[in-house]
Design an enzyme around this catalytic site. Structure first.
Site, PDB file in Angstrom:
ATOM      1  N   GLU A 161       0.793  -1.242   0.000  1.00 57.48           N
ATOM      2  CA  GLU A 161       0.000   0.000   0.000  1.00 57.48           C
ATOM      3  C   GLU A 161       0.824   1.290   0.000  1.00 57.48           C
ATOM      4  OE1 GLU A 161      -2.783  -0.372   3.232  1.00 57.48           O
ATOM      5  OE2 GLU A 161      -3.695  -2.180   2.411  1.00 57.48           O
ATOM      6  N   GLU A 266      -6.041 -10.887  -1.492  1.00 57.06           N
ATOM      7  CA  GLU A 266      -6.859 -10.731  -0.274  1.00 57.06           C
ATOM      8  C   GLU A 266      -8.334 -10.720  -0.655  1.00 57.06           C
ATOM      9  OE1 GLU A 266      -5.487  -7.446   2.167  1.00 57.06           O
ATOM     10  OE2 GLU A 266      -3.388  -7.877   1.729  1.00 57.06           O
TER      11      GLU A 266
HETATM   12  C1  XIL Z   1      -6.323  -6.705   8.215  1.00 57.33           C
HETATM   13  C2  XIL Z   1      -6.583  -7.929   9.093  1.00 57.33           C
HETATM   14  O1  XIL Z   1      -7.430  -8.807   8.388  1.00 57.33           O
HETATM   15  C3  XIL Z   1      -7.235  -7.514  10.393  1.00 57.33           C
HETATM   16  O2  XIL Z   1      -7.330  -8.630  11.277  1.00 57.33           O
HETATM   17  C4  XIL Z   1      -6.417  -6.400  11.048  1.00 57.33           C
HETATM   18  O3  XIL Z   1      -7.092  -5.948  12.194  1.00 57.33           O
HETATM   19  C5  XIL Z   1      -6.183  -5.258  10.096  1.00 57.33           C
HETATM   20  O4  XIL Z   1      -5.583  -5.732   8.903  1.00 57.33           O
HETATM   21  N1  XIL Z   1      -5.014  -4.902   3.640  1.00 57.33           N
HETATM   22  C6  XIL Z   1      -3.983  -5.690   4.100  1.00 57.33           C
HETATM   23  C7  XIL Z   1      -4.207  -6.595   5.246  1.00 57.33           C
HETATM   24  O5  XIL Z   1      -2.924  -5.733   3.457  1.00 57.33           O
HETATM   25  O6  XIL Z   1      -3.058  -6.777   6.015  1.00 57.33           O
HETATM   26  C8  XIL Z   1      -5.345  -6.115   6.107  1.00 57.33           C
HETATM   27  O7  XIL Z   1      -5.604  -7.114   7.076  1.00 57.33           O
HETATM   28  C9  XIL Z   1      -6.579  -5.818   5.275  1.00 57.33           C
HETATM   29  C10 XIL Z   1      -6.291  -4.753   4.281  1.00 57.33           C
END
Ligand code: XIL
Length: 383
Positions: A161, A266
């Site tokens: 990001e 994701e």
């Molecule tokens: C999220 C997790 O799923 C949660 O448990 C945590 O509280 C916050 O982060 N983008 C990403 C991930 O790259 O690491 C994030 O994961 C979601 C958004």
């Protein structure tokens, strides 16, 4: 007499109580339900995000279910800086080591997540004022972790990001103190520490044209510096009303033409009202709870269930069309109950973004996804 009647009632109800909950889940484990990793084994690796409870195999049902469906995983939180490097020079490797042991036990590939990200940073880093301290942290953090897990994790999300929605560089603490080239340096350090590990850039909304252009510029910059980057992860946190198929297709084409693999890292599809209207995944954006934002506490209406199934079907058709350019599809969670979307961007909601329900039962979306493969194979066979 009453006691006897109660006993009879209990005996009659027992199968009703036990079976509807357990049978489908057991089917999913014992082989009656198709396995995603098997069905797509010639196309791409199928992964999931795993949390600590799952890595520690505390729930026997989940423990049996996960390795049957998935051949790769991304630790949801336990390799992030706040967890693995809580204080300056003090690492906490215990969870990450369990992650490695789990992957070896089940022969599942790990995508390490993530070396450099502006979120979930330990307090000591967030408080750093001067460039030199931050740079020392940056170098030590990447080198220590990437070298410790060299040969044990298959890949790293080296930088997560780094971009704004308009494609410019996000003004994170790293960019502010180290300058824009921090991304190139991060890949260089990771490459030195873990020469055989795949190195990826990962972000949300990078399928959108402006942000996509920013990602392309970033990849070209890394390549022009003679540094290796092996893939781009499109996070894929989408919303049921707006899965951007055209943008996704264009991104697969443009990213792969840079000579890197494309991954969906994701994947989830929220079915709930989107109060922040960003359709992204900025974890710092939060909204207060109200009941109108949580309309499906008692179950997802059939119409939405089929709409969700349709969205997943469209996506997997597209993924299959470009299977030679896509190396991995990772869902962000095993079942609806594990999803971070129950708590983001509003805490305490009931969301339904994945292929399995809260009891590990396959949802209509699961069967639509499986059917894309069957039909695809049929089509190929008939030509
Ligand atoms: C999220 C997790 O799923 C949660 O448990 C945590 O509280 C916050 O982060 N983008 C990403 C991930 O790259 O690491 C994030 O994961 C979601 C958004």
């Amino acid at each position: 007499m009453k006691k006897v009647r109660r006993c009879i009632l209990l005996v009659c109800l027992l199968p009703v109580i036990v079976f509807p909950i357990r049978l489908p889940a057991q089917q999913a484990i014992t082989g009656k339900t198709p396995s995603l990793k098997e069905v797509f084994k010639d196309d791409f690796v199928i992964g999931t995000a795993l949390n600590r409870t799952q890595i520690e195999e505390r729930d026997p049902l989940a423990a049996a279910f996960i390795p049957r469906q998935f051949s790769a995983f991304t630790p949801e939180n336990d390799m992030k800086a706040v967890m693995i490097h809580p204080q300056w020079g003090t690492y906490n490797f215990s969870e990450a080591d369990k992650i490695i042991a789990y992957s070896q036990k089940h022969h599942m590939r790990i995508n390490g997540h993530t070396l450099i990200w502006h979120s979930q940073l330990p307090v000591f880093v967030r408080r750093m004022q001067d460039k030199d301290s931050l740079h020392r942290f940056f170098v030590e953090h990447i080198s220590t972790i990437a070298s410790r897990y060299k040969g044990k994790v298959y890949s790293w999300d080296v930088v997560n990001e780094a971009l704004n929605e308009d494609g410019t560089m996000r003004n994170s603490i790293f960019r502010e103190k180290l300058g824009e080239d921090y991304v190139v340096e991060a890949f260089k350090l990771a490459q030195q520490a873990a020469p055989g590990t795949m190195l990826y850039y990962n972000d949300y909304n990078i399928e959108r044209p402006e942000k996509r252009a920013g990602a392309i510029t970033l990849v070209k910059k890394i390549q022009a510096a003679g540094v290796r980057i092996d893939g781009i992860g499109i996070q894929g946190h989408w919303h049921i009303d707006q899965v951007p198929l055209k943008d996704i297709e264009q991104s697969i084409l443009e990213f792969s033409s840079l000579g890197v693999k494309v991954m969906f890292t994701e994947l989830d599809i929220s079915v709930l009202p989107d109060p922040i209207g960003s359709n992204g995944a900025d974890i710092s954006q939060n909204t207060a709870y109200n009941a109108a934002l949580n309309p499906y506490v008692n179950g997802l209406p059939d119409s939405l269930q089929s709409k969700l199934a349709g969205s997943y079907e469209d996506l997997f058709r597209l993924f299959l069309k470009y299977k030679n350019k896509i190396s991995r599809i990772t869902f962000w969670g095993v079942n609806d109950g594990n999803s971070w979307l129950n708590n983001w961007p509003v805490r305490g909601r009931t969301n339904y973004p994945l292929l399995f329900d809260r009891h590990f039962n396959p949802k209509p979306a699961f069967y639509k996804v499986i059917a894309t493969k069957t039909r695809n194979t049929d089509r190929t066979a008939s030509h």
